[in-house]
Motif scaffolding. Structure first.
Motif, PDB file in Angstrom:
ATOM      1  N   GLY A 234       0.814  -1.194   0.000  1.00 52.86           N
ATOM      2  CA  GLY A 234       0.000   0.000   0.000  1.00 52.86           C
ATOM      3  C   GLY A 234       0.853   1.251   0.000  1.00 52.86           C
ATOM      4  O   GLY A 234       2.073   1.210   0.065  1.00 52.86           O
ATOM      5  N   ASP A 235       0.184   2.398  -0.090  1.00 55.58           N
ATOM      6  CA  ASP A 235       0.906   3.675  -0.073  1.00 55.58           C
ATOM      7  C   ASP A 235       0.114   4.653   0.776  1.00 55.58           C
ATOM      8  O   ASP A 235      -0.495   4.255   1.773  1.00 55.58           O
ATOM      9  CB  ASP A 235       1.137   4.186  -1.501  1.00 55.58           C
ATOM     10  N   GLU A 236       0.099   5.904   0.374  1.00 50.26           N
ATOM     11  CA  GLU A 236      -0.528   6.918   1.224  1.00 50.26           C
ATOM     12  C   GLU A 236      -2.042   6.749   1.336  1.00 50.26           C
ATOM     13  O   GLU A 236      -2.678   7.386   2.166  1.00 50.26           O
ATOM     14  CB  GLU A 236      -0.196   8.326   0.703  1.00 50.26           C
ATOM     15  N   ASN A 237      -2.640   5.912   0.507  1.00 51.22           N
ATOM     16  CA  ASN A 237      -4.091   5.721   0.601  1.00 51.22           C
ATOM     17  C   ASN A 237      -4.471   4.658   1.635  1.00 51.22           C
ATOM     18  O   ASN A 237      -5.656   4.388   1.842  1.00 51.22           O
ATOM     19  CB  ASN A 237      -4.683   5.348  -0.759  1.00 51.22           C
ATOM     20  N   VAL A 238      -3.485   4.042   2.308  1.00 51.18           N
ATOM     21  CA  VAL A 238      -3.755   3.034   3.328  1.00 51.18           C
ATOM     22  C   VAL A 238      -3.767   3.697   4.701  1.00 51.18           C
ATOM     23  O   VAL A 238      -2.802   4.357   5.090  1.00 51.18           O
ATOM     24  CB  VAL A 238      -2.721   1.892   3.285  1.00 51.18           C
ATOM     25  N   LEU A 239      -4.862   3.529   5.412  1.00 50.44           N
ATOM     26  CA  LEU A 239      -5.069   4.184   6.694  1.00 50.44           C
ATOM     27  C   LEU A 239      -5.132   3.174   7.827  1.00 50.44           C
ATOM     28  O   LEU A 239      -5.525   2.018   7.626  1.00 50.44           O
ATOM     29  CB  LEU A 239      -6.387   4.974   6.669  1.00 50.44           C
ATOM     30  N   TYR A 240      -4.770   3.634   9.016  1.00 48.66           N
ATOM     31  CA  TYR A 240      -4.952   2.889  10.256  1.00 48.66           C
ATOM     32  C   TYR A 240      -5.632   3.828  11.239  1.00 48.66           C
ATOM     33  O   TYR A 240      -5.558   5.054  11.099  1.00 48.66           O
ATOM     34  CB  TYR A 240      -3.612   2.398  10.813  1.00 48.66           C
TER      35      TYR A 240
ATOM     36  N   ILE B 297      -9.779  -8.477  -7.715  1.00 54.74           N
ATOM     37  CA  ILE B 297      -9.186  -7.161  -7.487  1.00 54.74           C
ATOM     38  C   ILE B 297     -10.300  -6.164  -7.185  1.00 54.74           C
ATOM     39  O   ILE B 297     -11.237  -6.001  -7.984  1.00 54.74           O
ATOM     40  CB  ILE B 297      -8.360  -6.699  -8.701  1.00 54.74           C
ATOM     41  N   LEU B 298     -10.203  -5.523  -6.029  1.00 52.61           N
ATOM     42  CA  LEU B 298     -11.142  -4.459  -5.671  1.00 52.61           C
ATOM     43  C   LEU B 298     -10.459  -3.122  -5.918  1.00 52.61           C
ATOM     44  O   LEU B 298      -9.363  -2.875  -5.411  1.00 52.61           O
ATOM     45  CB  LEU B 298     -11.540  -4.564  -4.198  1.00 52.61           C
ATOM     46  N   ARG B 299     -11.093  -2.281  -6.689  1.00 53.28           N
ATOM     47  CA  ARG B 299     -10.557  -0.941  -6.915  1.00 53.28           C
ATOM     48  C   ARG B 299     -11.197   0.022  -5.910  1.00 53.28           C
ATOM     49  O   ARG B 299     -12.405  -0.008  -5.703  1.00 53.28           O
ATOM     50  CB  ARG B 299     -10.806  -0.498  -8.351  1.00 53.28           C
ATOM     51  N   THR B 300     -10.368   0.852  -5.330  1.00 56.13           N
ATOM     52  CA  THR B 300     -10.831   1.675  -4.218  1.00 56.13           C
ATOM     53  C   THR B 300     -10.062   2.986  -4.183  1.00 56.13           C
ATOM     54  O   THR B 300      -8.985   3.102  -4.796  1.00 56.13           O
ATOM     55  CB  THR B 300     -10.656   0.905  -2.890  1.00 56.13           C
ATOM     56  N   ASP B 301     -10.599   3.958  -3.468  1.00 61.08           N
ATOM     57  CA  ASP B 301      -9.892   5.214  -3.282  1.00 61.08           C
ATOM     58  C   ASP B 301      -9.006   5.177  -2.046  1.00 61.08           C
ATOM     59  O   ASP B 301      -7.894   5.706  -2.056  1.00 61.08           O
ATOM     60  CB  ASP B 301     -10.892   6.374  -3.162  1.00 61.08           C
ATOM     61  N   HIS B 302      -9.507   4.546  -0.995  1.00 65.55           N
ATOM     62  CA  HIS B 302      -8.738   4.449   0.241  1.00 65.55           C
ATOM     63  C   HIS B 302      -8.995   3.110   0.903  1.00 65.55           C
ATOM     64  O   HIS B 302     -10.031   2.469   0.684  1.00 65.55           O
ATOM     65  CB  HIS B 302      -9.106   5.579   1.208  1.00 65.55           C
ATOM     66  N   VAL B 303      -8.036   2.701   1.733  1.00 67.03           N
ATOM     67  CA  VAL B 303      -8.123   1.439   2.466  1.00 67.03           C
ATOM     68  C   VAL B 303      -7.922   1.730   3.945  1.00 67.03           C
ATOM     69  O   VAL B 303      -6.971   2.439   4.321  1.00 67.03           O
ATOM     70  CB  VAL B 303      -7.047   0.431   1.988  1.00 67.03           C
TER      71      VAL B 303
END
Length: 402
Positions: free
Chosen positions: A119-125, A222-228
């Motif tokens: 992941g990158d900057e679109n992956v949140l915790y 594959i799920l396409r998404t804006d954020h995770v």
């Protein structure tokens, strides 16, 4: 009882702040030092996945105390400071560039989110206030949010996201949400609730890879998404305790008085695995009520006036029009007993193991939490209930107590 000296608290958390408050309320006249890694004053975490995301709470409302309280109470705050070492033999902690000698030490170092690679900057915790504010900003942009994990954090964020018009997909390896804490039948109630509000579930699936705007599932989909949002649980911050030579396992191992294997060191909150006389084993609880009450309990033990920990685990949540309080711990094979209207989501759910109430959940039914916890505590002492009477709303709960 120690009345002077230096008491150091590592972890400017709810547990740590409430411990400091208790020390002063109990008349401790010595030095109290509260050290935390975040620059922020100690705050409470439930609003991070509830009110803050819904816009019904402001960051300031989460504070345990305002800054003036710490000054007035003569509690030294060392914020933005990481404790890197506990020298148990010399009884000092290294905090930033300083060493602080202690007579008693409380570890309230909490837990941290389990992470996924990639992941990158679109992956949140979601753990701290800054995480919540970042997530709030993301929800304000709309789009699609994929949540990995269907526990409490995942579901609460899913509810907040849907109420803000964000498309949500939840991915989890279980058959229903909350399966490990509530079982399949009651977990299905939460699945139905979220489906009614437009949440798309992908149960029975893990994540193979996070790849930019794509979430690759185990089966190759594959799920396409804006954020995770990764919400797959938390693990206790035991590194400091382990390096200090304390006994650790799933948390810092403490007795019923929150004492570690070192008589001068105590632990409370998420990080503490507490010997619980009622359960006959050590339990570690990550919920708000545990931090709220275990910090003061540990502080009393630091003063030499503690008592064995007998609190029943407690949690609450609000999702859409469902408000719920949950107490106790589910045991394998427990029987589900419904008191009221489960389909209408206005009921009390009990879990009963060989006649003993081990857990209870009130759904849109209020002012019964104390009675549910009384039934669970009675079970600690072997009390058994009649399941038919337990399910009957016309039988007052106090009549089921010994």
């Amino acid at each position: 009882m120690p009345g002077t000296g230096t008491f150091v608290i590592v972890g400017a958390s709810l547990a740590g702040a409430k411990a400091a408050e208790t020390l002063r309320a109990e008349g401790f006249a010595g030095r109290v030092v509260l050290v935390g890694e975040e620059e922020r004053l100690p705050y409470e975490r439930p609003p991070l996945s509830k009110g803050l995301l819904l816009g019904s709470a402001e960051p300031e409302s989460t504070l345990v105390h305002d800054r003036e309280w710490y000054a007035a109470s003569d509690v030294e705050l060392r914020l933005g400071t990481r404790v890197t070492e506990v020298d148990a033999e010399r009884r000092v902690v290294r905090a930033g560039d300083d060493e602080i000698a202690y007579d008693r030490l409380l570890l309230a170092t909490g837990s941290r989110p389990r992470r996924l690679l990639g992941g990158d900057e679109n992956v949140l915790y979601l753990r701290g206030l800054d995480d919540s504010l970042r997530l709030l900003a993301v929800l304000g942009t709309g789009g699609h949010l994929t949540i990995i994990g269907s526990g409490w954090i995942g579901l609460e964020v899913a509810a907040a996201a849907r109420e803000r018009g964000v498309a949500v997909t939840v991915v989890a390896p279980e058959a229903v949400p909350l399966q490990r804490v509530m079982g399949e039948r009651i977990g299905g109630v939460f699945a139905d609730l979220h489906r009614e509000h437009g949440v798309d579930f992908r149960f029975g699936s893990g994540v193979q890879e996070l790849r930019g705007s794509e979430v690759v599932l185990d089966g190759g989909e594959i799920l396409r998404t804006d954020h995770v949002l990764v919400a797959i649980g938390a693990e206790p911050n035991v590194g400091l305790a382990r390096r200090a030579g304390l006994a650790v396992g799933d948390g810092v191992l403490v007795d019923a008085l929150h004492r570690t294997s070192d008589p001068a060191i105590f632990a409370a909150g998420d990080v503490a695995a507490v010997e619980h006389p009622g359960y006959g084993e050590r339990i570690r609880v990550e919920h708000w009520a545990n931090a709220l009450h275990s910090g003061p309990a540990a502080a009393l033990s630091m003063l030499g006036r503690g008592s064995p920990w007998t609190n029943v685990p407690y949690f609450f949540t609000d999702q859409y029009d469902l408000g719920m309080e949950y107490a106790g711990r589910l045991t394998p094979g427990a029987t589900v007993v419904i008191r009221g209207d489960l389909a209408g989501r206005e009921c009390i759910v009990f879990w009963v193991d060989h006649g003993r109430v081990v857990a209870g959940m009130n759904v849109n039914v209020w002012d019964v939490t104390d009675q549910i916890q009384d039934l669970i505590r009675a079970g600690f002492h072997g009390h058994r209930v009649d399941e038919i009477r337990l399910a009957d709303p016309d039988v007052p709960l106090p009549e089921l107590l010994p």
